[in-house]
Design a protein around this motif. Structure first.
Motif: not given
Length: 316
Positions: A76-96
């Protein structure tokens, strides 16, 4: 370390690991086991995501003590971080999700604490893969080397995954079959134990024959190279050519899928040849086009039809 089979008893599978490993140690073990036969780029990509996750949740934390809400809070903290692109967020979610699901599969945890994470939707955009000009450069520079040229031509036409190429054995080919169509087929094993057939172009078939004529009989596989070895062949050529674009083995697969669709191959055919689980996957990867591409395809059909109709009217 060998990954235990899913069907074994949970306690037996736990013995593969030291008791109560730390989160970071579990991450490193996962990367070494699951990505041993993947390209260095793929392993590096997942490493960058999972090591960040481990450091932010607690690298030294006992794996057994990590709760669902902690992983969900981290995401959730990653998702609310506006410095992280949607692609990067998707990468974090997928890897985890993949990491914790694997731990569940091998019996290290009872259930994945990341199962509540939903992958964010990405904008639709088709993957184009390696540029055509770079493909031709690879073909030219490798033409004088039988083994490497057969690798490049097979990669260029088959849409095969890297692991499938590395595992290909001479007995998986039928180069002398009286039926010319059967000669250009190869049976590959990918994603663990999934067998599928891939096809060769005439150029790939003849370059394969020339390589097999001189291939050392001591080799267990067609090229005698592990995935990293095939990757290294490409890396050296890319370095000599000073290529700036993407050239990894999977980029050749992306190019094949995109090319087949744009040249009119049915989506279902492309999906099956590439070994996708569904046509939805194929469409998301290769069936998305920008406005210029859509207009070009439209005009290629509509304007030709209009011209034919006008000519028919004039004759009347």
């Amino acid at each position: 370390m060998t990954m235990p089979s899913v069907g074994r008893d949970t306690e037996q599978r736990r013995r593969t690991f030291p008791p109560s490993p730390s989160l970071l140690r579990a991450v490193m073990t996962y990367l070494d086991v699951v990505y041993a036969d993947k390209s260095p780029e793929t392993k590096k990509w997942h490493t960058s995501k999972l090591t960040v996750m481990a450091s932010e949740i607690g690298a030294d934390r006992d794996l057994a003590t990590i709760q669902d809400f902690e992983v969900l809070t981290w995401y959730a903290l990653k998702a609310n971080d506006r410095t992280i692109s949607r692609d990067t967020l998707h990468g974090y979610a997928r890897s985890a999700k993949k990491f914790f699901k694997w731990l569940e599969t091998v019996g290290m945890i009872e259930s994945s604490p990341a199962q509540g994470i939903d992958l964010p939707r990405l904008p639709k955009r088709g993957k184009r893969g390696i540029a055509e000009v770079d493909v031709q450069a690879f073909l030219r520079i490798s033409a004088g080397h039988r083994r490497n040229y057969s690798i490049i031509t097979f990669l260029e036409c088959s849409g095969c995954r890297l692991a499938g190429m590395a595992n290909l054995r001479p007995e998986d080919l039928d180069m002398s079959n009286p039926d010319r169509r059967l000669r250009k087929r190869a049976f590959v094993i990918e994603k663990g134990d999934q067998e599928r057939v891939v096809f060769m172009s005439k150029r790939a078939y003849f370059s394969m024959r020339r390589w097999l004529d001189v291939r050392p009989a001591s080799m267990d596989t067609v090229w005698g190279l592990a995935p990293r070895g095939i990757y290294e062949v490409l890396r050296r050529y890319a370095s000599k050519l000073d290529l700036q674009g993407k050239w990894s083995p999977h980029e050749w697969r992306h190019r094949a899928g995109r090319r087949w669709i744009t040249q009119g191959m049915h989506l279902s055919h492309v999906s099956q040849i590439l070994g996708h689980s569904s046509t939805y996957v194929t469409d998301q990867f290769y069936g998305q086009f920008n406005v210029d591409e859509l207009q070009e395809a439209y005009e290629g059909i509509v304007e030709v039809t209009d011209i034919a109709q006008v000519q028919g009217t004039d004759k009347g």
